[in-house]
Design a protein around this motif. Structure first.
Motif, PDB file in Angstrom:
ATOM      1  N   ILE A  19      41.834  19.059  45.398  1.00 32.97           N
ATOM      2  CA  ILE A  19      42.490  20.195  46.087  1.00 32.97           C
ATOM      3  C   ILE A  19      43.598  20.195  46.391  1.00 32.97           C
ATOM      4  O   ILE A  19      44.720  20.934  45.826  1.00 32.97           O
ATOM      5  N   ILE A  20      44.452  18.176  46.086  1.00 39.40           N
ATOM      6  CA  ILE A  20      45.826  18.033  44.926  1.00 39.40           C
ATOM      7  C   ILE A  20      46.153  18.726  44.115  1.00 39.40           C
ATOM      8  O   ILE A  20      47.476  19.506  44.108  1.00 39.40           O
ATOM      9  N   SER A  21      45.112  18.532  43.349  1.00 36.47           N
ATOM     10  CA  SER A  21      45.828  19.606  41.955  1.00 36.47           C
ATOM     11  C   SER A  21      45.471  20.832  41.715  1.00 36.47           C
ATOM     12  O   SER A  21      46.285  21.405  41.035  1.00 36.47           O
ATOM     13  N   ILE A  23      46.505  22.622  44.268  1.00 33.88           N
ATOM     14  CA  ILE A  23      47.960  23.036  45.176  1.00 33.88           C
ATOM     15  C   ILE A  23      48.606  22.905  43.584  1.00 33.88           C
ATOM     16  O   ILE A  23      49.963  23.572  43.568  1.00 33.88           O
ATOM     17  N   CYS A  26      48.725  25.785  41.281  1.00 33.49           N
ATOM     18  CA  CYS A  26      49.578  26.755  41.853  1.00 33.49           C
ATOM     19  C   CYS A  26      51.061  26.610  42.394  1.00 33.49           C
ATOM     20  O   CYS A  26      51.686  27.322  41.382  1.00 33.49           O
ATOM     21  N   VAL A  27      51.806  25.450  42.092  1.00 36.23           N
ATOM     22  CA  VAL A  27      52.780  25.194  42.273  1.00 36.23           C
ATOM     23  C   VAL A  27      53.107  25.119  40.799  1.00 36.23           C
ATOM     24  O   VAL A  27      54.636  25.880  40.888  1.00 36.23           O
ATOM     25  N   GLY A  43      55.144  20.282  40.447  1.00 33.35           N
ATOM     26  CA  GLY A  43      53.658  20.760  40.281  1.00 33.35           C
ATOM     27  C   GLY A  43      52.554  20.119  39.011  1.00 33.35           C
ATOM     28  O   GLY A  43      52.208  19.475  39.468  1.00 33.35           O
ATOM     29  N   LEU A  46      52.070  17.151  40.541  1.00 31.33           N
ATOM     30  CA  LEU A  46      51.094  17.035  42.196  1.00 31.33           C
ATOM     31  C   LEU A  46      49.409  17.173  41.214  1.00 31.33           C
ATOM     32  O   LEU A  46      48.424  16.172  41.593  1.00 31.33           O
TER      33      LEU A  46
END
Length: 87
Positions: A19-21, A23, A26-27, A43, A46
């Motif tokens: 989930i963190i990866s 996000i 997407c960033v 990003g 992240l």
């Protein structure tokens, strides 16, 4: 093939890392389209952070238990009954 992946990735460590990866992906993608290099690299950080967090959570015991590797041609280990079971 379906039986070989039983439980693969169904752990809090795997879900959190992915989930963190995601996000971060997407960033980075959004800032790439907007031509903002600083946001893109944020990003990317992240994405790497997701891998680090997942690894730390796995080390804390929230990941899948490691399974012994199966080597082709090696003799099968003798099967033992679970402790406390008498025949």
């Amino acid at each position: 093939m379906a039986g070989s992946s039983h439980g693969h990735g169904h752990t809090p460590a795997a879900w959190t890392g992915v989930i963190i990866s995601f996000i971060g992906f997407c960033v980075a993608g959004a800032f790439m389209v907007m031509a903002q290099p600083v946001g893109f690299w944020a990003g990317m950080v992240l994405i790497l952070g997701g891998a680090v967090v997942g690894g730390i959570m796995r080390a804390m015991g929230l990941g899948q238990d490691p399974k012994p590797l199966k080597v082709a041609g090696a003799p099968a280990a003798a099967t033992r009954e679970p402790a406390g079971v008498e025949s």
